[in-house]
Write an enzyme that holds these catalytic residues in place. Structure first.
Site, PDB file in Angstrom:
ATOM      1  N   ALA A 168       0.868  -1.183   0.000  1.00 33.65           N
ATOM      2  CA  ALA A 168       0.000   0.000   0.000  1.00 33.65           C
ATOM      3  C   ALA A 168       0.900   1.227   0.000  1.00 33.65           C
ATOM      4  O   ALA A 168       1.962   1.220   0.620  1.00 33.65           O
ATOM      5  CB  ALA A 168      -0.881   0.001   1.242  1.00 33.65           C
TER       6      ALA A 168
ATOM      7  N   LYS B 101      -5.954   3.515  -4.511  1.00 33.37           N
ATOM      8  CA  LYS B 101      -6.140   3.685  -3.064  1.00 33.37           C
ATOM      9  C   LYS B 101      -6.494   5.144  -2.769  1.00 33.37           C
ATOM     10  O   LYS B 101      -5.730   6.048  -3.095  1.00 33.37           O
ATOM     11  CB  LYS B 101      -4.835   3.297  -2.342  1.00 33.37           C
ATOM     12  CG  LYS B 101      -4.857   3.618  -0.857  1.00 33.37           C
ATOM     13  CD  LYS B 101      -3.570   3.215  -0.145  1.00 33.37           C
ATOM     14  CE  LYS B 101      -3.565   3.732   1.271  1.00 33.37           C
ATOM     15  NZ  LYS B 101      -2.315   3.465   1.992  1.00 33.37           N
TER      16      LYS B 101
HETATM   17  C1  LIG Z   1       5.083  -6.100   7.803  1.00 26.65           C
HETATM   18  C2  LIG Z   1       5.481  -5.046   6.843  1.00 26.65           C
HETATM   19  C3  LIG Z   1       4.507  -4.352   6.126  1.00 26.65           C
HETATM   20  C4  LIG Z   1       4.872  -3.321   5.258  1.00 26.65           C
HETATM   21  N1  LIG Z   1       3.890  -2.624   4.607  1.00 26.65           N
HETATM   22  C5  LIG Z   1       4.226  -1.561   3.851  1.00 26.65           C
HETATM   23  C6  LIG Z   1       3.247  -0.788   3.171  1.00 26.65           C
HETATM   24  O1  LIG Z   1       2.050  -1.094   3.199  1.00 26.65           O
HETATM   25  N2  LIG Z   1       3.665   0.283   2.458  1.00 26.65           N
HETATM   26  C7  LIG Z   1       4.973   0.641   2.373  1.00 26.65           C
HETATM   27  O2  LIG Z   1       5.298   1.671   1.759  1.00 26.65           O
HETATM   28  N3  LIG Z   1       5.915  -0.105   2.942  1.00 26.65           N
HETATM   29  C8  LIG Z   1       5.593  -1.180   3.676  1.00 26.65           C
HETATM   30  N4  LIG Z   1       6.567  -1.938   4.260  1.00 26.65           N
HETATM   31  C9  LIG Z   1       7.955  -1.618   3.982  1.00 26.65           C
HETATM   32  C10 LIG Z   1       8.333  -2.129   2.596  1.00 26.65           C
HETATM   33  O3  LIG Z   1       8.227  -3.536   2.563  1.00 26.65           O
HETATM   34  C11 LIG Z   1       9.758  -1.731   2.234  1.00 26.65           C
HETATM   35  O4  LIG Z   1       9.961  -0.373   2.489  1.00 26.65           O
HETATM   36  C12 LIG Z   1      10.026  -1.957   0.770  1.00 26.65           C
HETATM   37  O5  LIG Z   1       9.682  -3.253   0.388  1.00 26.65           O
HETATM   38  C13 LIG Z   1      11.481  -1.728   0.474  1.00 26.65           C
HETATM   39  O6  LIG Z   1      12.262  -2.717   1.061  1.00 26.65           O
HETATM   40  P1  LIG Z   1      13.826  -2.642   0.835  1.00 26.65           P
HETATM   41  O7  LIG Z   1      14.098  -2.530  -0.612  1.00 26.65           O
HETATM   42  O8  LIG Z   1      14.370  -1.606   1.734  1.00 26.65           O
HETATM   43  O9  LIG Z   1      14.336  -4.047   1.404  1.00 26.65           O
HETATM   44  P2  LIG Z   1      14.219  -5.529   0.760  1.00 26.65           P
HETATM   45  O10 LIG Z   1      13.040  -5.678  -0.100  1.00 26.65           O
HETATM   46  O11 LIG Z   1      14.370  -6.488   1.891  1.00 26.65           O
HETATM   47  O12 LIG Z   1      15.502  -5.630  -0.173  1.00 26.65           O
HETATM   48  C14 LIG Z   1      16.774  -5.848   0.363  1.00 26.65           C
HETATM   49  C15 LIG Z   1      17.698  -6.225  -0.763  1.00 26.65           C
HETATM   50  O13 LIG Z   1      19.036  -6.321  -0.259  1.00 26.65           O
HETATM   51  C16 LIG Z   1      19.616  -7.516  -0.734  1.00 26.65           C
HETATM   52  N5  LIG Z   1      20.662  -7.953   0.200  1.00 26.65           N
HETATM   53  C17 LIG Z   1      20.616  -8.022   1.548  1.00 26.65           C
HETATM   54  N6  LIG Z   1      21.773  -8.510   2.038  1.00 26.65           N
HETATM   55  C18 LIG Z   1      22.571  -8.752   0.957  1.00 26.65           C
HETATM   56  C19 LIG Z   1      23.874  -9.280   0.794  1.00 26.65           C
HETATM   57  N7  LIG Z   1      24.616  -9.706   1.818  1.00 26.65           N
HETATM   58  N8  LIG Z   1      24.363  -9.381  -0.466  1.00 26.65           N
HETATM   59  C20 LIG Z   1      23.644  -8.985  -1.548  1.00 26.65           C
HETATM   60  N9  LIG Z   1      22.396  -8.489  -1.442  1.00 26.65           N
HETATM   61  C21 LIG Z   1      21.870  -8.387  -0.213  1.00 26.65           C
HETATM   62  C22 LIG Z   1      18.447  -8.496  -0.808  1.00 26.65           C
HETATM   63  O14 LIG Z   1      18.723  -9.586  -1.634  1.00 26.65           O
HETATM   64  C23 LIG Z   1      17.383  -7.582  -1.393  1.00 26.65           C
HETATM   65  O15 LIG Z   1      17.526  -7.514  -2.788  1.00 26.65           O
HETATM   66  C24 LIG Z   1       6.222  -2.996   5.087  1.00 26.65           C
HETATM   67  C25 LIG Z   1       7.205  -3.728   5.755  1.00 26.65           C
HETATM   68  C26 LIG Z   1       6.851  -4.729   6.642  1.00 26.65           C
HETATM   69  C27 LIG Z   1       7.916  -5.481   7.383  1.00 26.65           C
END
Ligand SMILES: Cc1cc2nc3c(=O)[nH]c(=O)nc-3n(C[C@H](O)[C@H](O)[C@H](O)COP(=O)(O)OP(=O)(O)OC[C@H]3O[C@@H](n4cnc5c(N)ncnc54)[C@H](O)[C@@H]3O)c2cc1C
Length: 493
Positions: A49, A77
């Site tokens: 969302a 939304k």
């Molecule tokens: C329960 C929950 C509900 C959520 N609901 C919402 C919502 O409704 N709306 C919203 O805006 N946000 C929401 N979020 C937050 C949202 O999921 C994240 O902000 C968004 O998905 C971005 O995640 P990210 O890219 O920071 O991390 P991730 O998607 O976890 O990506 C991390 C990346 O780093 C890489 N990586 C990690 N370690 C290494 C390594 N050692 N070597 C190489 N690669 C590595 C992984 O492979 C991956 O590609 C929610 C989060 C949670 C926990």
């Protein structure tokens, strides 16, 4: 002297990594952008969302709405329906729309309260997008300059990361698959290069840490302290599960239902419903929380529920040496108002203009860090507001939230509203005064006195104006297509 960062390395390929890579490759054509991600580790895969600012990001990135909705099973939304937050059995809507004048002689909510006519219904009936949501209607905006309401999207998080990846690759971003196992440092403490499990090394001038909860560079390598907000926002786990859609209607809004020790989300997508239960593990055990989630589903679960653990808070500095953290690597506020993706965009919006000028000064980096910290705090306060006004006392979570000491910044805002009907706004707010009003009104939290500036209109005159606004809105909404019909037409384009 050319001071630009020539080689930018983005660590992580979730929504944060691919949004950053797309935006940086678009804004800094003279730099190379390389993204490293690990399929083996994967992405968090929740976060379905969003907040209206996502449309701004899509415009800048040249993303076509129909193509995006098709690729991600997306829906529209208009806001969030909050069920059972003040007391069980009541609900209200946090709209992305507006309530007319908020201050001064014409403050709509002030006249609405003073008139006090039961026939007018709720304050929400004075807001176009609240009525659209309650009737399941939707229609696009005439233009970005002429916006009678605002909207965001729901989408499949994994499909969205894939959609952004394809776009970033088209924009010239290079992708490296591999697991980072070590980080080499520069003499000044910054990051020199990343070592992958297969022995390859990736050097860079600037590293964007989008490694998710691992916070590989900002947290693990640079050890930047974490500002922990869990005293105020004690939820720390979530069960997430998709379910089969039931019934023909796709609601153009998220639902957040308060439960015994947390709350459950319901996010409608075109092919399934995303569900989750966000809860405080100190007040309920995991099994009971899981059962409560399964009892909420409209249709059969499509997978086994998945447990996620988190701590609400943020890294005290998001930019240290040549590392900038974005997304979960920089912090996470519990997802009640879907603000994580918004904070990624906001970080990029603050970062890119500085990078376009060359290498930023220490003062600019300090300004970036202070701005991001304030943004986390402002959103924290807004989320706490949803809990602390509760009249529920049926669980330890609610008793804690209703009696805890509030952050000073929030305590002042509540005081200003209660005493004088002022919706005070600080710098770096994520949510405008309309949003604050929606929560106060929805929670039945009204000022003790009317704003002294409110015009002393004769009651009949005020009532007539409010009735007319309500009728105009009702007529506009009645002429709109249903959300389902509009979406079907949009994705068929
Ligand atoms: C329960 C929950 C509900 C959520 N609901 C919402 C919502 O409704 N709306 C919203 O805006 N946000 C929401 N979020 C937050 C949202 O999921 C994240 O902000 C968004 O998905 C971005 O995640 P990210 O890219 O920071 O991390 P991730 O998607 O976890 O990506 C991390 C990346 O780093 C890489 N990586 C990690 N370690 C290494 C390594 N050692 N070597 C190489 N690669 C590595 C992984 O492979 C991956 O590609 C929610 C989060 C949670 C926990």
């Amino acid at each position: 002297m050319d001071t630009a960062y020539k080689r930018i390395v983005v660590v992580g390929g979730g929504a944060a990594g691919w949004m950053a890579a797309t935006a940086l490759a678009t804004a800094l054509p003279a730099s190379t952008v390389e993204l490293v991600e690990s399929e083996e580790i994967g992405i968090v895969g929740v976060g379905e969302a969003t907040f209206p600012s996502i449309r701004h990001f899509h415009r800048l990135a040249g993303i076509d709405e129909a193509e995006f909705l098709r690729a991600t099973n997306g829906t529209y939304k208009l806001g969030i329906e909050f069920r059972d937050w003040r007391i069980q059995g009541e609900s209200y809507f946090h709209t992305f729309g507006d309530f007319g004048d908020l201050t001064g002689p014409d403050a709509l909510w002030g006249h609405f309260r003073r008139v006090g006519d039961a026939g007018l219904g709720t304050l929400g009936e004075q807001c176009l997008s609240s009525v659209m949501a309650s009737q399941g209607r939707f229609q696009g905006l005439p233009s970005e300059e002429n916006k009678p309401f605002n909207y965001a999207y729901h989408f499949d998080a994994a499909l969205y990361a894939g959609f952004l990846r394809a776009l970033a690759l088209k924009r010239g971003v290079r992708r490296t698959e591999g697991r980072i196992v070590d980080v080499a440092r520069r003499a000044d403490g910054g990051v020199a290069s990343l070592k992958l499990a297969d022995g390859r090394e990736l050097a860079g001038d600037l590293f964007i840490d989008c490694s998710g909860f691992a916070s590989l560079l900002l947290g693990r390598t640079l050890d930047v302290p974490f500002a922990d907000f869990s005293h105020w926002l004690p939820v720390d786990r979530a069960w997430a599960v998709p379910s089969e859609p039931s019934g023909p209607a796709l609601t153009p809004y998220t639902r957040a239902t308060a439960l015994e020790a947390g709350w459950a989300w319901r996010i409608p997508l075109r092919n399934r419903v995303g569900n989750g239960h966000v809860f405080a593990s100190r007040y309920i055990d995991e099994e009971r929380a899981r059962d409560q989630l399964l009892a909420q589903l409209d249709g059969p679960a499509l997978a086994e529920p998945r447990l996620l653990r988190f701590t609400t808070g943020h890294r005290q500095r998001c930019w240290v040496h040549n590392v900038v953290g974005l997304g979960l690597a920089s912090g996470f506020l519990e997802p009640l108002e879907s603000t994580s993706i918004f904070l990624i965009q906001s970080g990029l919006g603050n970062l890119i203009p500085l990078l376009q000028k060359g290498r930023p000064t220490t003062a600019e980096v300090g300004g970036y860090n202070a701005g991001m910290a304030r943004q986390f705090e402002r959103i924290r306060d807004f989320i706490i507001l949803h809990y602390c006004l509760t009249a529920r006392r049926d669980g330890e979570l609610w008793r804690h939230m209703a009696s805890m000491e509030l952050p000073e910044t929030l305590a002042y805002k509540i005081h200003a509203w209660r005493q004088a009907g002022v919706l005070h706004q600080y710098q770096w707010e994520g949510f405008d005064a309309n949003s604050w009003l929606a929560i106060h009104a929805g929670m039945g939290h009204w000022p003790e006195r009317a704003d002294p500036e409110l015009a002393e209109l004769p009651r009949d005159e005020a009532l007539r104006a409010l009735r007319q606004r309500r009728e105009t809105i009702a007529a506009l909404v009645a002429a709109m297509p249903t959300h389902d019909a509009y979406l079907r037409r949009m994705v068929a384009r």
